[in-house]
Design a protein around this motif. Structure first.
Motif, PDB file in Angstrom:
ATOM      1  N   UNK A 207      -4.593  -1.269   9.258  1.00 30.51           N
ATOM      2  CA  UNK A 207      -4.892  -2.705   9.718  1.00 30.51           C
ATOM      3  C   UNK A 207      -5.429  -3.913   8.837  1.00 30.51           C
ATOM      4  N   UNK A 208      -6.645  -3.579   8.853  1.00 26.84           N
ATOM      5  CA  UNK A 208      -7.766  -4.615   8.116  1.00 26.84           C
ATOM      6  C   UNK A 208      -7.071  -5.070   6.481  1.00 26.84           C
ATOM      7  N   UNK A 209      -6.101  -3.697   6.217  1.00 28.29           N
ATOM      8  CA  UNK A 209      -5.531  -4.302   4.922  1.00 28.29           C
ATOM      9  C   UNK A 209      -4.522  -4.561   5.037  1.00 28.29           C
ATOM     10  N   UNK A 210      -3.742  -4.861   6.481  1.00 26.76           N
ATOM     11  CA  UNK A 210      -2.357  -5.602   6.109  1.00 26.76           C
ATOM     12  C   UNK A 210      -2.339  -6.829   6.325  1.00 26.76           C
ATOM     13  N   UNK A 211      -3.151  -7.343   7.215  1.00 24.37           N
ATOM     14  CA  UNK A 211      -3.900  -8.244   7.605  1.00 24.37           C
ATOM     15  C   UNK A 211      -4.748  -9.714   6.080  1.00 24.37           C
ATOM     16  N   UNK A 212      -5.856  -8.553   6.269  1.00 23.62           N
ATOM     17  CA  UNK A 212      -6.204  -9.719   4.560  1.00 23.62           C
ATOM     18  C   UNK A 212      -5.768  -9.084   3.366  1.00 23.62           C
ATOM     19  N   UNK A 213      -5.378  -7.766   2.918  1.00 22.85           N
ATOM     20  CA  UNK A 213      -5.051  -7.153   1.442  1.00 22.85           C
ATOM     21  C   UNK A 213      -5.435  -6.859   0.623  1.00 22.85           C
ATOM     22  N   UNK A 214      -6.296  -6.457  -0.149  1.00 24.44           N
ATOM     23  CA  UNK A 214      -6.847  -5.321  -0.443  1.00 24.44           C
ATOM     24  C   UNK A 214      -6.979  -5.106  -1.724  1.00 24.44           C
ATOM     25  N   UNK A 215      -7.704  -5.062  -2.677  1.00 19.17           N
ATOM     26  CA  UNK A 215      -7.424  -4.906  -4.237  1.00 19.17           C
ATOM     27  C   UNK A 215      -7.425  -3.306  -5.020  1.00 19.17           C
ATOM     28  N   UNK A 216      -6.965  -3.205  -6.054  1.00 15.59           N
ATOM     29  CA  UNK A 216      -6.778  -2.011  -6.554  1.00 15.59           C
ATOM     30  C   UNK A 216      -7.515  -1.185  -6.603  1.00 15.59           C
ATOM     31  N   UNK A 217      -7.222   0.444  -6.158  1.00 15.09           N
ATOM     32  CA  UNK A 217      -8.292   1.460  -6.176  1.00 15.09           C
ATOM     33  C   UNK A 217      -9.475   0.652  -4.776  1.00 15.09           C
ATOM     34  N   UNK A 218      -9.560   0.341  -3.897  1.00 16.68           N
ATOM     35  CA  UNK A 218     -10.794   0.224  -2.890  1.00 16.68           C
ATOM     36  C   UNK A 218     -10.037   1.160  -1.837  1.00 16.68           C
ATOM     37  N   UNK A 219      -9.433   1.939  -1.974  1.00 18.96           N
ATOM     38  CA  UNK A 219      -9.319   3.228  -0.621  1.00 18.96           C
ATOM     39  C   UNK A 219      -8.581   3.962  -1.530  1.00 18.96           C
ATOM     40  N   UNK A 220      -7.961   4.910  -0.930  1.00 19.01           N
ATOM     41  CA  UNK A 220      -6.853   6.483  -1.574  1.00 19.01           C
ATOM     42  C   UNK A 220      -5.350   5.372  -1.300  1.00 19.01           C
ATOM     43  N   UNK A 221      -5.131   6.120  -2.651  1.00 24.25           N
ATOM     44  CA  UNK A 221      -3.250   5.624  -2.552  1.00 24.25           C
ATOM     45  C   UNK A 221      -3.039   3.688  -2.417  1.00 24.25           C
TER      46      UNK A 221
END
Length: 448
Positions: A207-221
């Motif tokens: 949910x955090x990634x869905x709401x705020x986005x993420x950087x490449x390689x920040x978590x598996x996948x």
């Protein structure tokens, strides 16, 4: 203040009525003949005229005709002797609201007056709502013309142009997403993105990634950089559906976004400014959850700048036929069926049914009926689950050979009151009894 004109050439009787109705909170004015009454109606504004039929200078009948010619909407109650009931019936045909026989039953007089004032209030309220909506029309897909829906639309119309965060509350299936859409598409942000996300359908880690986005390689996948919903909704609006399911950890992060107006993508140390209007929706009591400690109180107040309550379907049953026909048209086209409508018993059962799943359940019911219909019309037999809960249950639970008349009466009254959505005035109308009688019966049943 409520204002009544009493027209009676019996001065003692008129003064007695003035004293009596003053105790009811009514401003009473007196006229001792029909000619004076007509002149007063033209000069002043009255809510009701209570007029005797038999007067020396001008009869009540003649005065009634002149008053109705001048102001057809003014309610006139006729007072007449029991022996002149036929005259009163003639007065009703001319336009009198009702008649009372002398000597007056004061309880009946008070009930009649209360009914008129209640009718005036409802008509005035609905007229104001309709006028406001007509003068300042707006786009929406909400179906219904009940007082509950007109009030909802009026609230949306006032809330939408502002930039305040909105909390949309209501039971599951009531149409909270439609309300949220109406708020966005009638706001100054309507040309920007309206982004929706169901907080209950996504795990906390995602949910955090869905709401705020993420950087490449920040978590598996996370094989590439991704923008979050808040960034996609920049300058627009975001709907956080089922906000009550959000974890306390995520609530803290959301609160920071609201306060700072910036997001931090997962795996990044860069803060990004955003301008997003938040519309949150829930079927839970967030105030109660905040008191229990499962929802942050500070977040609750941040989200609940303005609240909109979506009424359940049982509180606007007069909208069921309109909604049902709307869904019928759509699903007939979708399923390539030529279904023309509903049989009277099918529609009656749909109106009486409780609809715990609200509009969503009604929509599914109509689609099932379209698919299973054996003729050009959806019949009660095609709505088997409603039939089982409404008709069969009533028949199975009532052995008329071994039940007292009072029990049958109680069943009828309570069932009608339920089908009228708890509206006592409507229930008494359907039952053919006065509201006073209904209240007396309910008191007997311990339901008052």
């Amino acid at each position: 203040m409520k204002k009544i004109l009493v027209v009676d050439d019996d001065a003692a009787h008129a003064r007695m009525l003035k004293t009596l109705m003053a105790d009811w909170g009514v401003d009473v004015h007196l006229a001792d003949d029909g000619t004076t009454a007509v002149a007063m109606v033209k000069e002043q504004s009255f809510d009701i005229v209570l007029m005797d039929m038999k007067m020396v200078k001008m009869s009540g009948m003649e005065a009634l005709q002149l008053i109705k010619t001048y102001n057809p909407s003014l309610p006139v109650i006729i007072m007449t002797a029991y022996s002149s009931v036929h005259t009163a019936v003639k007065a009703l045909k001319i336009g009198a609201y009702d008649y009372l026989t002398k000597p007056l039953d004061f309880d009946k007089l008070k009930l009649t007056i209360e009914r008129i004032f209640e009718s005036i209030f409802l008509k005035t309220e609905n007229r104001h709502l309709k006028t406001r909506l007509k003068e300042q029309s707006f786009a929406h897909d909400i179906i219904g013309k009940s007082p509950a829906i007109l009030s909802l639309l009026d609230t949306i119309h006032m809330v939408a142009p502002t930039d305040a965060n909105v909390l949309v509350m209501g039971e599951s299936g009531t149409g909270k997403e439609l309300v949220s859409s109406a708020i966005h598409f009638n706001s100054s942000r309507k040309d920007q993105q309206f982004v929706r996300i169901n907080c209950a359908a996504i795990t906390e880690t995602l949910l955090e990634s869905e709401l705020f986005g993420h950087e490449k390689g920040s978590f598996t996948g996370a094989d590439k950089k991704r923008k979050g919903k808040f960034l996609l909704a920049d300058k627009g609006s975001i709907l956080l559906d089922e906000i009550g399911e959000m974890s306390l950890a995520m609530q803290v992060k959301l609160l920071r976004v609201i306060q700072e107006k910036e997001i931090t993508p997962v795996g990044s140390d860069q803060n990004i400014k955003t301008d997003v209007r938040i519309i949150a929706a829930t079927n839970k009591d967030l105030r109660k959850l905040s008191e229990q400690g499962s929802f942050r109180q500070d977040l609750y107040y941040r989200l609940n700048v303005v609240s909109v309550e979506v009424p359940p379907l049982r509180e606007r049953k007069e909208d069921i036929p309109t909604l049902a026909l709307h869904f019928l048209k759509n699903f007939s086209k979708k399923n390539k069926r030529d279904i023309k409508g509903f049989s009277p018993d099918a529609m009656d059962a749909m109106i009486r049914y409780g609809w715990e799943g609200n509009v969503r359940e009604l929509m599914n019911c109509v689609e099932r009926g379209v698919v299973l219909a054996r003729s050009d019309y959806i019949c009660l037999e095609d709505l088997s689950f409603i039939k089982a809960k409404i008709v069969d249950k009533l028949d199975a639970g009532t052995d008329f050979g071994n039940i007292r008349l009072s029990q049958i009466e109680e069943k009828a009254i309570l069932s009608t009151l339920e089908s009228a959505g708890g509206n006592k005035s409507e229930a008494s109308r359907r039952l053919g009894i006065t509201r006073k009688t209904l209240l007396k019966k309910l008191k007997q049943y311990g339901k008052s």
